[in-house]
Design a protein around this motif. Structure first.
Motif, PDB file in Angstrom:
ATOM      1  N   ILE A  36       3.816  20.163 -38.929  1.00 26.31           N
ATOM      2  CA  ILE A  36       3.741  21.380 -38.124  1.00 26.31           C
ATOM      3  C   ILE A  36       4.841  21.388 -37.070  1.00 26.31           C
ATOM      4  CG2 ILE A  36       2.323  22.615 -36.427  1.00 26.31           C
ATOM      5  CD1 ILE A  36      -0.136  21.754 -38.038  1.00 26.31           C
ATOM      6  N   GLN A  37       5.072  20.247 -36.421  1.00 27.90           N
ATOM      7  CA  GLN A  37       6.150  20.178 -35.430  1.00 27.90           C
ATOM      8  C   GLN A  37       7.496  20.504 -36.063  1.00 27.90           C
ATOM      9  OE1 GLN A  37       5.807  19.863 -32.299  1.00 27.90           O
ATOM     10  NE2 GLN A  37       4.039  18.613 -31.776  1.00 27.90           N
ATOM     11  N   ALA A  38       7.728  19.981 -37.255  1.00 25.82           N
ATOM     12  CA  ALA A  38       9.033  20.153 -37.898  1.00 25.82           C
ATOM     13  C   ALA A  38       9.176  21.509 -38.574  1.00 25.82           C
ATOM     14  CB  ALA A  38       9.235  19.041 -38.928  1.00 25.82           C
ATOM     15  N   GLY A  39       8.104  22.007 -39.195  1.00 29.51           N
ATOM     16  CA  GLY A  39       8.199  23.219 -40.002  1.00 29.51           C
ATOM     17  C   GLY A  39       8.012  24.504 -39.240  1.00 29.51           C
ATOM     18  N   SER A  40       7.455  24.445 -38.032  1.00 28.23           N
ATOM     19  CA  SER A  40       7.242  25.664 -37.247  1.00 28.23           C
ATOM     20  C   SER A  40       8.546  26.105 -36.585  1.00 28.23           C
ATOM     21  CB  SER A  40       6.177  25.424 -36.173  1.00 28.23           C
ATOM     22  OG  SER A  40       4.937  25.100 -36.747  1.00 28.23           O
ATOM     23  N   ASP A  41       8.589  27.388 -36.242  1.00 24.89           N
ATOM     24  CA  ASP A  41       9.722  27.932 -35.495  1.00 24.89           C
ATOM     25  C   ASP A  41       9.439  27.997 -34.002  1.00 24.89           C
ATOM     26  OD1 ASP A  41      11.424  28.617 -37.832  1.00 24.89           O
ATOM     27  OD2 ASP A  41       9.729  29.931 -38.296  1.00 24.89           O
ATOM     28  N   PHE A  42       8.148  28.061 -33.642  1.00 25.01           N
ATOM     29  CA  PHE A  42       7.712  28.016 -32.249  1.00 25.01           C
ATOM     30  C   PHE A  42       6.435  27.176 -32.185  1.00 25.01           C
ATOM     31  CE2 PHE A  42       9.881  32.096 -32.780  1.00 25.01           C
ATOM     32  CZ  PHE A  42      10.789  32.090 -31.732  1.00 25.01           C
ATOM     33  N   PHE A  43       6.201  26.561 -31.024  1.00 24.06           N
ATOM     34  CA  PHE A  43       5.006  25.740 -30.843  1.00 24.06           C
ATOM     35  C   PHE A  43       4.226  26.298 -29.660  1.00 24.06           C
ATOM     36  CE2 PHE A  43       2.530  22.093 -29.444  1.00 24.06           C
ATOM     37  CZ  PHE A  43       2.039  21.613 -30.646  1.00 24.06           C
ATOM     38  N   VAL A  44       2.943  26.605 -29.865  1.00 26.37           N
ATOM     39  CA  VAL A  44       2.141  27.321 -28.863  1.00 26.37           C
ATOM     40  C   VAL A  44       1.217  26.338 -28.140  1.00 26.37           C
ATOM     41  CG1 VAL A  44       0.541  29.222 -28.466  1.00 26.37           C
ATOM     42  CG2 VAL A  44       2.229  29.379 -30.311  1.00 26.37           C
ATOM     43  N   MET A  45       1.285  26.345 -26.810  1.00 26.28           N
ATOM     44  CA  MET A  45       0.517  25.403 -25.977  1.00 26.28           C
ATOM     45  C   MET A  45       0.107  26.105 -24.673  1.00 26.28           C
ATOM     46  SD  MET A  45       1.776  21.517 -25.299  1.00 26.28           S
ATOM     47  CE  MET A  45       0.687  20.251 -24.651  1.00 26.28           C
ATOM     48  N   PRO A  46      -0.929  26.958 -24.717  1.00 30.57           N
ATOM     49  CA  PRO A  46      -1.279  27.803 -23.561  1.00 30.57           C
ATOM     50  C   PRO A  46      -2.263  27.170 -22.595  1.00 30.57           C
ATOM     51  CG  PRO A  46      -2.572  28.462 -25.454  1.00 30.57           C
ATOM     52  CD  PRO A  46      -1.724  27.284 -25.907  1.00 30.57           C
ATOM     53  N   SER A  47      -2.107  25.919 -22.276  1.00 26.82           N
ATOM     54  CA  SER A  47      -3.104  25.141 -21.541  1.00 26.82           C
ATOM     55  C   SER A  47      -3.406  25.725 -20.161  1.00 26.82           C
ATOM     56  CB  SER A  47      -2.629  23.702 -21.372  1.00 26.82           C
ATOM     57  OG  SER A  47      -2.378  23.098 -22.621  1.00 26.82           O
ATOM     58  N   ARG A  48      -4.693  25.724 -19.798  1.00 28.24           N
ATOM     59  CA  ARG A  48      -5.078  26.024 -18.423  1.00 28.24           C
ATOM     60  C   ARG A  48      -4.714  24.846 -17.523  1.00 28.24           C
ATOM     61  NH1 ARG A  48      -9.080  28.987 -21.096  1.00 28.24           N
ATOM     62  NH2 ARG A  48      -9.429  31.063 -20.180  1.00 28.24           N
ATOM     63  N   SER A  49      -4.903  23.625 -18.034  1.00 26.87           N
ATOM     64  CA  SER A  49      -4.567  22.407 -17.296  1.00 26.87           C
ATOM     65  C   SER A  49      -3.957  21.418 -18.279  1.00 26.87           C
ATOM     66  CB  SER A  49      -5.829  21.817 -16.654  1.00 26.87           C
ATOM     67  OG  SER A  49      -5.562  20.554 -16.085  1.00 26.87           O
ATOM     68  N   GLU A  50      -2.877  20.777 -17.873  1.00 30.58           N
ATOM     69  CA  GLU A  50      -2.211  19.808 -18.759  1.00 30.58           C
ATOM     70  C   GLU A  50      -1.540  18.762 -17.889  1.00 30.58           C
ATOM     71  OE1 GLU A  50      -2.142  18.226 -22.045  1.00 30.58           O
ATOM     72  OE2 GLU A  50      -2.403  20.380 -22.347  1.00 30.58           O
ATOM     73  N   PRO A  51      -2.202  17.611 -17.648  1.00 21.78           N
ATOM     74  CA  PRO A  51      -1.607  16.598 -16.777  1.00 21.78           C
ATOM     75  C   PRO A  51      -0.157  16.282 -17.131  1.00 21.78           C
ATOM     76  CG  PRO A  51      -3.864  16.011 -17.308  1.00 21.78           C
ATOM     77  CD  PRO A  51      -3.538  17.226 -18.132  1.00 21.78           C
ATOM     78  N   CYS A  52       0.125  16.084 -18.401  1.00 18.21           N
ATOM     79  CA  CYS A  52       1.507  15.905 -18.839  1.00 18.21           C
ATOM     80  C   CYS A  52       1.749  16.660 -20.133  1.00 18.21           C
ATOM     81  CB  CYS A  52       1.836  14.419 -19.026  1.00 18.21           C
ATOM     82  SG  CYS A  52       3.533  14.170 -19.596  1.00 18.21           S
ATOM     83  N   GLY A  53       1.047  16.227 -21.183  1.00 15.13           N
ATOM     84  CA  GLY A  53       1.303  16.807 -22.490  1.00 15.13           C
ATOM     85  C   GLY A  53       2.437  16.097 -23.176  1.00 15.13           C
ATOM     86  N   LEU A  54       2.270  15.811 -24.436  1.00 15.78           N
ATOM     87  CA  LEU A  54       3.320  15.190 -25.241  1.00 15.78           C
ATOM     88  C   LEU A  54       3.802  16.115 -26.356  1.00 15.78           C
ATOM     89  CD1 LEU A  54       1.839  11.577 -25.628  1.00 15.78           C
ATOM     90  CD2 LEU A  54       3.545  12.358 -23.976  1.00 15.78           C
ATOM     91  N   THR A  55       2.880  16.957 -26.849  1.00 18.03           N
ATOM     92  CA  THR A  55       3.239  17.730 -28.040  1.00 18.03           C
ATOM     93  C   THR A  55       4.374  18.714 -27.773  1.00 18.03           C
ATOM     94  OG1 THR A  55       1.366  19.190 -27.555  1.00 18.03           O
ATOM     95  CG2 THR A  55       1.031  17.509 -29.222  1.00 18.03           C
ATOM     96  N   GLN A  56       4.504  19.213 -26.531  1.00 19.33           N
ATOM     97  CA  GLN A  56       5.640  20.095 -26.250  1.00 19.33           C
ATOM     98  C   GLN A  56       6.943  19.308 -26.298  1.00 19.33           C
ATOM     99  OE1 GLN A  56       3.744  18.831 -23.933  1.00 19.33           O
ATOM    100  NE2 GLN A  56       4.855  18.466 -22.038  1.00 19.33           N
ATOM    101  N   MET A  57       6.909  18.017 -25.938  1.00 25.67           N
ATOM    102  CA  MET A  57       8.113  17.188 -26.038  1.00 25.67           C
ATOM    103  C   MET A  57       8.444  16.906 -27.496  1.00 25.67           C
ATOM    104  SD  MET A  57       7.646  14.418 -22.974  1.00 25.67           S
ATOM    105  CE  MET A  57       6.375  14.665 -21.751  1.00 25.67           C
TER     106      MET A  57
END
Length: 490
Positions: free
Chosen positions: A372-393
């Motif tokens: 999904i990371q490689a094949g998508s054109d955009f990655f959606v991450m609409p978190s209300r709270s996210e201490p750091c997050g790795l998937t956007q990186m």
């Protein structure tokens, strides 16, 4: 500079046992610290589900752990973090760790989590004594290790281990470890610690609070989150404690293992690619569309989601926005995750209602997450709270511009697109609302169709970012030295 002896005490470590991003941090940071010349070791429970990666060897002597009414015992297994010489020790005890789950079972949190993780804390210190290895600093992680600094500040203060400084990392303040008072006797702690400025809250022990009050220095996983948790809105009842300790709190951005997360050599991808040659990404997109039963149409933008399905992650916003998005925009969506039953049902419904354009896999699959990371054109991450997050990186590393809400580590890692200028790595919105999310996905969609050169610039800038642990490791060494100086001067 003098090398340090650094001990990580943790409830999770990748690739042996993982629930969340904590495991990724502990699986990667010690290796970069070791590469800087430090003596780093890791201690974790040997749960029934632990993956025995690599060669494991049991230490010859049983480990006596001074908890409860009489000493309890553990068997210690030793291995190394893959790709390094960093020793990793796993404590095996049938009563506390034989079950497969880490924190929760089918009916919620384990009722004996207080005893289980008190055993981990004292067991880690007992293992140091058994090995004759006294760390300069002990890096503790989240509420499960909150009692370890209390032990060093009280019953063990005048022992050789009592000289060790502690760094306590807050991975997610929302989870605090509220447990019964019985843990005080079990952990052999003085009852004087049951005070408002100690480990108690409303007649219970708060393990996160214990770590916040007693650790030498505190860290959290992004600079923005370090500010958010000092406010009533983000402090979950501990904002006062964190304001009190503000002078000892730093935010250090988490990193990623860029040797594992590398589209040029990821073994889970059908084709490899790099910033210099993106042709393999098209093959990944076609495979992704096939995998989810979507129409294989390269001209349509694919929006990917890999997430726990929870309101904290903002996935209720996406569920509520989905009908409007799918009916008004020429897009495709793929989603991987599980969690809230209502959200699982909502996304299963969308997969049926928009067959060929929306695909959902309820559950988790590590290989599919990478596709999904490689094949998508955009990655959606609409978190209300996210201490750091790795998937956007990960997404930026894989040439997939992220769409994120302005919170926590998402603000610290994703630079907002500035149309007409060579700026930005993704799309950032502020309001946690269906309207804001829908409009931002529409903005991304318009960029895909109308400004392809600028979309390509987003990809290139994202792939050029260095999110490795190497820079963060240097910041942690500075924090460790600061903690050691403060401890020895106290």
């Amino acid at each position: 500079m003098v090398s340090l002896k650094i001990l990580f005490v943790t409830p999770e470590v990748e690739p042996f046992v993982k629930v969340g991003g904590l495991a990724d941090m502990v699986g990667a940071l010690p290796k970069d610290l070791a590469a800087l010349g430090h003596d780093v070791r890791v201690i974790c429970p040997a749960y029934g589900s632990v993956k025995r990666v690599g060669e494991w060897q049991a230490l010859p002597d049983p480990l006596g752990v001074d908890v409860g009414g009489a000493a309890q015992w553990a068997r210690t297994w030793q291995t190394v973090l893959p790709g390094s010489a960093v020793p990793a020790y796993f404590l095996e005890n049938h009563d506390h760790f034989a079950r497969p789950e880490v924190y929760t079972g089918p009916w919620g949190a384990h009722a004996d989590n207080d005893l289980r993780f008190a055993f981990l804390c004292r067991g880690a210190l007992a293992l140091c004594e058994q090995l004759g290895w006294h760390p300069d600093v002990i890096h503790c992680h989240d509420w499960t290790t909150g009692l370890l600094p209390v032990m060093l500040n009280s019953t063990l203060r005048d022992t050789p281990l009592g000289r060790a400084a502690t760094v306590f990392t807050i991975h997610n303040l929302e989870h605090q470890g509220w447990v019964p008072e019985r843990v005080v006797n079990f952990a052999r702690l003085p009852w004087s610690e049951m005070a408002r400025d100690g480990i108690t809250s409303n007649g219970m022990v708060n393990l996160m609070k214990a770590g916040l009050y007693h650790s030498t220095k505190l860290s959290t996983v992004s600079p923005t989150y370090a500010g958010e948790i000092k406010t009533p809105e983000g402090g979950f009842g501990l904002d006062g404690v964190l304001r009190y300790r503000a002078g000892d709190l730093v935010g250090i951005l988490n990193g990623i293992d860029d040797t594992s997360w590398d589209p040029a050599r990821d073994r889970f991808l059908p084709a490899h690619y790099s910033a210099a040659d993106l042709r393999g990404k098209a093959a990944c997109k076609a495979r992704l569309q096939e995998r989810f039963g979507l129409e294989v149409r390269p001209e349509l933008p694919v929006f990917g989601v890999v997430s726990r399905l929870a309101s904290q992650k903002g996935l209720d916003l996406l569920a509520d926005a989905m009908a409007g998005i799918m009916e008004k925009m020429a897009v495709q969506f793929v989603l991987l995750g599980n969690g809230d039953a209502r959200l699982e049902n909502d996304f299963n419904w969308a997969a049926g209602a928009y067959r060929g354009r929306f695909g959902a896999h309820i559950g988790f699959d590590g290989a599919l997450a990478r596709l999904i990371q490689a094949g998508s054109d955009f990655f959606v991450m609409p978190s209300r709270s996210e201490p750091c997050g790795l998937t956007q990186m990960y997404a930026m590393r894989y040439g997939t511009p992220p769409i994120v809400r302005a919170t926590g580590g998402l603000v610290d890692t994703v630079e907002n697109f500035n149309e007409g200028w060579p700026d930005g790595t993704g799309f950032v919105f502020r309001d946690a609302s269906v309207e804001a999310l829908t409009n931002t996905i529409g903005w991304a969609c318009a960029t895909w169709y109308d400004r392809r050169a600028e979309y390509a610039g987003l990809q290139q800038r994202g792939m050029a970012k260095d999110f490795s642990w190497r820079a963060s490791a240097g910041h942690y060494v500075q924090l460790y030295r600061w903690a050691i100086s403060a401890r020895l001067g106290s």
